[in-house]
Design a protein around this motif. Structure first.
Motif, PDB file in Angstrom:
ATOM      1  N   VAL A  50     -11.532  -2.166  -5.229  1.00  0.00           N
ATOM      2  CA  VAL A  50     -11.003  -3.433  -4.706  1.00  0.00           C
ATOM      3  C   VAL A  50     -11.766  -3.878  -3.459  1.00  0.00           C
ATOM      4  CG1 VAL A  50      -8.967  -4.609  -3.781  1.00  0.00           C
ATOM      5  CG2 VAL A  50      -8.724  -2.984  -5.676  1.00  0.00           C
ATOM      6  N   ILE A  51     -11.866  -2.998  -2.473  1.00  0.00           N
ATOM      7  CA  ILE A  51     -12.523  -3.363  -1.216  1.00  0.00           C
ATOM      8  C   ILE A  51     -14.042  -3.355  -1.367  1.00  0.00           C
ATOM      9  CG2 ILE A  51     -12.732  -2.807   1.230  1.00  0.00           C
ATOM     10  CD1 ILE A  51      -9.975  -3.797   0.379  1.00  0.00           C
ATOM     11  N   GLY A  52     -14.562  -2.486  -2.228  1.00  0.00           N
ATOM     12  CA  GLY A  52     -15.994  -2.445  -2.466  1.00  0.00           C
ATOM     13  C   GLY A  52     -16.762  -1.472  -1.603  1.00  0.00           C
ATOM     14  N   TYR A  53     -16.072  -0.480  -1.024  1.00  0.00           N
ATOM     15  CA  TYR A  53     -16.751   0.509  -0.191  1.00  0.00           C
ATOM     16  C   TYR A  53     -17.517   1.507  -1.046  1.00  0.00           C
ATOM     17  CZ  TYR A  53     -14.230  -0.941   4.036  1.00  0.00           C
ATOM     18  OH  TYR A  53     -13.753  -1.650   5.099  1.00  0.00           O
ATOM     19  N   ASP A  54     -18.578   2.064  -0.462  1.00  0.00           N
ATOM     20  CA  ASP A  54     -19.266   3.153  -1.149  1.00  0.00           C
ATOM     21  C   ASP A  54     -18.615   4.477  -0.760  1.00  0.00           C
ATOM     22  OD1 ASP A  54     -20.197   3.832   1.414  1.00  0.00           O
ATOM     23  OD2 ASP A  54     -22.108   2.809   1.122  1.00  0.00           O
ATOM     24  N   ALA A  55     -19.176   5.591  -1.248  1.00  0.00           N
ATOM     25  CA  ALA A  55     -18.555   6.898  -1.027  1.00  0.00           C
ATOM     26  C   ALA A  55     -18.490   7.248   0.458  1.00  0.00           C
ATOM     27  CB  ALA A  55     -19.323   7.976  -1.794  1.00  0.00           C
ATOM     28  N   LEU A  56     -19.555   6.935   1.206  1.00  0.00           N
ATOM     29  CA  LEU A  56     -19.576   7.253   2.636  1.00  0.00           C
ATOM     30  C   LEU A  56     -18.536   6.447   3.394  1.00  0.00           C
ATOM     31  CD1 LEU A  56     -20.808   8.665   5.077  1.00  0.00           C
ATOM     32  CD2 LEU A  56     -22.545   6.852   5.174  1.00  0.00           C
ATOM     33  N   LEU A 111      -8.892  -4.993   3.820  1.00  0.00           N
ATOM     34  CA  LEU A 111      -8.421  -3.780   4.463  1.00  0.00           C
ATOM     35  C   LEU A 111      -7.955  -4.076   5.877  1.00  0.00           C
ATOM     36  CD1 LEU A 111      -8.080  -0.702   4.259  1.00  0.00           C
ATOM     37  CD2 LEU A 111     -10.382  -0.489   5.221  1.00  0.00           C
ATOM     38  N   ARG A 112      -6.676  -3.798   6.138  1.00  0.00           N
ATOM     39  CA  ARG A 112      -6.143  -3.927   7.501  1.00  0.00           C
ATOM     40  C   ARG A 112      -6.264  -2.552   8.146  1.00  0.00           C
ATOM     41  NH1 ARG A 112      -0.630  -6.996   6.019  1.00  0.00           N
ATOM     42  NH2 ARG A 112      -1.012  -6.033   3.993  1.00  0.00           N
ATOM     43  N   SER A 113      -7.334  -2.362   8.865  1.00  0.00           N
ATOM     44  CA  SER A 113      -7.792  -1.028   9.248  1.00  0.00           C
ATOM     45  C   SER A 113      -6.782  -0.227  10.058  1.00  0.00           C
ATOM     46  CB  SER A 113      -9.100  -1.135  10.047  1.00  0.00           C
ATOM     47  OG  SER A 113     -10.082  -1.794   9.295  1.00  0.00           O
ATOM     48  N   ILE A 114      -6.190  -0.836  11.095  1.00  0.00           N
ATOM     49  CA  ILE A 114      -5.323  -0.082  11.993  1.00  0.00           C
ATOM     50  C   ILE A 114      -4.061   0.384  11.267  1.00  0.00           C
ATOM     51  CG2 ILE A 114      -3.938  -0.199  14.093  1.00  0.00           C
ATOM     52  CD1 ILE A 114      -5.975  -2.120  15.254  1.00  0.00           C
ATOM     53  N   GLY A 115      -3.382  -0.536  10.615  1.00  0.00           N
ATOM     54  CA  GLY A 115      -2.169  -0.159   9.888  1.00  0.00           C
ATOM     55  C   GLY A 115      -2.450   0.838   8.777  1.00  0.00           C
ATOM     56  N   PHE A 116      -3.560   0.647   8.083  1.00  0.00           N
ATOM     57  CA  PHE A 116      -3.933   1.558   7.004  1.00  0.00           C
ATOM     58  C   PHE A 116      -4.246   2.944   7.563  1.00  0.00           C
ATOM     59  CE2 PHE A 116      -6.476   3.035   3.355  1.00  0.00           C
ATOM     60  CZ  PHE A 116      -5.662   2.602   2.314  1.00  0.00           C
ATOM     61  N   ALA A 117      -4.932   2.995   8.722  1.00  0.00           N
ATOM     62  CA  ALA A 117      -5.252   4.279   9.344  1.00  0.00           C
ATOM     63  C   ALA A 117      -3.989   5.012   9.786  1.00  0.00           C
ATOM     64  CB  ALA A 117      -6.182   4.063  10.538  1.00  0.00           C
TER      65      ALA A 117
END
Length: 269
Positions: A50-56, A111-117
């Motif tokens: 969905v977000i399109g991130y790679d493995a790293l 991706l809502r980074s802070i809440g997700f973290a």
């Protein structure tokens, strides 16, 4: 009541399951593996598909979970002399439940980074507290002479919980994706001419793919630009809803496990 290896001596005496702490530890361990492996099945789908991130990039985003797991696993081992496995286990499951609820809230197209973290950190912290206790509960339920049998049952519970977690949560995810997509395209007036075919194809080729892949498939099928846009929009919405349903299913299972964790030993070692 025993498992026999080639008709010779008993390999594993399953009467160990009749020991209450052993049974409680094994079932809770299976639940913990179900939750964490189901979570680890859904998270990469969200981050990579969905977000399109790679493995790293995916690994970096998951760092709060891994770090909090390590910290709270060490903290849980230190707390074992002051608090009972039941209390620490309940705290761990509450942490995982809270994290999963937050994952439902923070899963979206961006991706809502802070809440997700924070959500990942809670899941990792809860998992760390659980793993710090369950191995000790299982192994301390029997004498040292029967430690290998207890270890065999622990490995069986781990593998069974992990397998069931991936299989069941994966099935719920795909079923939700297909159902939501079918309902959306059938209700979209832009897709009235092709909706039955799209619904049928979604059921026959059920898979969690990226929006880009759906766009290319729609264009290859000869849909108009307006229809392509409508299909990709409905599929993207169905993806997010399916991910939320999967996390909600894990949260529900965590609530059931939280009820069962009361059977763990009530006294500290």
């Amino acid at each position: 009541r025993t498992m026999i290896a080639a008709g010779k001596e008993p390999l594993l005496d399953v009467r160990l399951l009749e020991i209450p702490p052993m049974r409680a530890g094994l079932v809770t361990y299976m639940c913990q593996q179900f939750i964490i492996m189901g979570t680890f099945f859904v998270l990469p789908l969200y981050l990579q598909t969905v977000i399109g991130y790679d493995a790293l990039q995916t690994g970096i985003v998951l760092l709060p979970l891994s770090l909090s797991l390590l910290v709270f696993a060490l903290a849980g081992a230190r707390l074992a002399g002051r608090y009972s496995p039941q209390r620490i286990g309940a705290a761990g499951l509450l942490g995982m439940l809270s994290g999963l609820i937050l994952l439902v809230a923070f899963t979206g197209p961006d991706l809502r980074s802070i809440g997700f973290a924070v959500a990942l950190a809670l899941v990792g912290a809860g998992n760390g507290l659980l793993v710090s206790q369950l191995g000790n509960v299982i192994m301390s339920s029997v004498t040292s002479e029967r430690g290998s049998e207890a270890g065999g049952l622990q490995g069986t519970a781990m593998n069974l919980g992990a397998s069931l977690g991936v299989a069941l949560i994966g099935s719920i995810l795909i079923a939700s994706l297909v159902s939501n997509f079918q309902q959306a395209v059938l209700a979209d007036p832009t897709l009235a001419a092709v909706a039955p075919q799209l619904a049928e194809q979604a059921e026959q080729n059920a898979n969690f793919v990226s929006v880009e892949q759906v766009t290319l498939a729609a264009e290859a099928a000869g849909l108009t630009p307006e229809e392509v846009t409508a299909v990709t929009t409905q599929y993207a919405d169905a993806q997010i809803m399916a991910l939320k349903v999967a996390f909600a299913a894990l949260a529900f299972f965590s609530m059931l496990a939280l009820w069962y964790v009361q059977t763990l030993p009530k006294r500290a070692d």
